[in-house]
Design an enzyme around this catalytic site. Structure first.
Site, short mmCIF file in Angstrom:
data_model
loop_
_atom_site.label_atom_id
_atom_site.label_comp_id
_atom_site.label_asym_id
_atom_site.label_seq_id
_atom_site.Cartn_x
_atom_site.Cartn_y
_atom_site.Cartn_z
CG HIS A 32 -1.79 1.28 1.47
ND1 HIS A 32 -3.08 1.18 1.24
CD2 HIS A 32 -1.31 2.33 1.70
CE1 HIS A 32 -3.41 2.50 1.30
NE2 HIS A 32 -2.63 3.28 1.91
CD GLU A 33 2.35 3.78 3.80
OE1 GLU A 33 1.12 3.31 4.46
OE2 GLU A 33 2.61 4.59 3.18
CG HIS A 59 0.44 6.28 -0.39
ND1 HIS A 59 -0.74 6.81 -0.94
CD2 HIS A 59 -0.11 5.86 0.70
CE1 HIS A 59 -1.81 6.69 -0.25
NE2 HIS A 59 -1.55 5.98 1.07
CG HIS A 97 -5.97 6.83 0.59
ND1 HIS A 97 -6.00 7.35 1.74
CD2 HIS A 97 -5.00 5.59 0.67
CE1 HIS A 97 -5.16 7.00 2.30
NE2 HIS A 97 -4.30 6.09 1.92
C1 8MR Z 1 -3.31 -1.12 3.63
O1 8MR Z 1 -2.20 -0.38 3.99
C2 8MR Z 1 -2.50 0.55 4.94
C3 8MR Z 1 -3.64 0.86 5.31
C4 8MR Z 1 -3.50 1.73 6.36
C5 8MR Z 1 -2.39 2.64 6.73
S1 8MR Z 1 -2.38 3.57 7.82
O2 8MR Z 1 -3.46 3.42 8.68
O3 8MR Z 1 -1.09 3.76 8.49
C6 8MR Z 1 -2.70 5.20 6.98
C7 8MR Z 1 -1.45 5.77 6.38
C8 8MR Z 1 -1.59 5.42 4.94
O4 8MR Z 1 -2.99 5.22 4.39
O5 8MR Z 1 -0.63 5.42 4.23
C9 8MR Z 1 -3.35 6.23 8.11
F1 8MR Z 1 -3.65 7.39 7.37
F2 8MR Z 1 -2.30 6.50 8.82
C10 8MR Z 1 -1.31 2.33 6.19
C11 8MR Z 1 -1.19 1.16 5.15
ZN ZN Z 2 -2.58 5.26 2.34
#
Ligand code: 8MR
Ligand code: ZN
Ligand code: ZN
Length: 159
Positions: free
Chosen positions: A116-117, A120, A126
């Site tokens: 996921h990261e 970004h 998102h």
């Molecule tokens: C599925 O992968 C993730 C979901 C949610 C997160 S998080 O809960 O750290 C998110 C950070 C992000 O979306 O990267 C939150 F806003 F802090 C990180 C990775």
């Molecule tokens: Zn994210």
């Protein structure tokens, strides 16, 4: 619309500057490599590991205040964050080492969070689609069908 910026090259370097004590180093290495290969398989991107801190994407496990404007928050809450493509801090990806990082279903699964990261770090925002890897909520069981068609379409959108 094109989401955010993208790297202006197809070969992107990464380095792992600091590790977690939750997992053996070679496990972190292989989970990080697997998370990059999710995006490599869906695009024309290639990820090459480097030993230098001048890599495009510097990956590190840190806690609390750690030198950028986004201090981590202890256990749970924010798990990780990544800067969008660009020079210097661009692409850099930080994992909160106050979380318990695992390769399985307990704690937080490093492969899923890293994939996921890295979305970004590649310029993706998102998604509102719960099936998307870029959906903002962590789900451990996601490791199956990781990318949605939307994720694949978005990573292949070029500015
Ligand atoms: C599925 O992968 C993730 C979901 C949610 C997160 S998080 O809960 O750290 C998110 C950070 C992000 O979306 O990267 C939150 F806003 F802090 C990180 C990775
Ligand atoms: Zn994210
Ligand atoms: Zn950070």
């Amino acid at each position: 619309h094109i989401q955010g910026t993208r790297w202006n090259k197809n070969v992107i370097t990464y380095s792992i500057a600091r590790y977690t004590r939750d997992l053996p180093r070679n496990t972190v290495d292989s989970l990080v490599q697997s998370a990059f290969s999710v995006w490599a398989r869906a695009s024309s991107l290639t990820f090459v590991r480097s030993r230098s801190r001048n890599a495009d994407i510097v990956v590190e496990f840190v806690t609390a205040a750690h030198g950028d404007l986004y201090p981590f928050d202890g256990p749970r809450g924010t798990l990780a964050h990544a800067f969008g493509p660009g020079l210097g801090v661009g692409g850099d990806t930080h994992f909160d080492d106050d979380e318990h990082w695992t390769a399985g279903e307990t704690g937080f699964n490093l492969f899923v969070v890293a994939a996921h990261e890295f979305g970004h770090a590649l310029g993706l925002k998102h998604s509102r689609n719960p099936k998307s890897l870029m959906y903002p909520t962590y789900k451990p069981s996601r490791s199956a069908n990781l990318l949605s068609r939307e994720d694949v379409a978005n990573i292949n959108q070029n500015p």
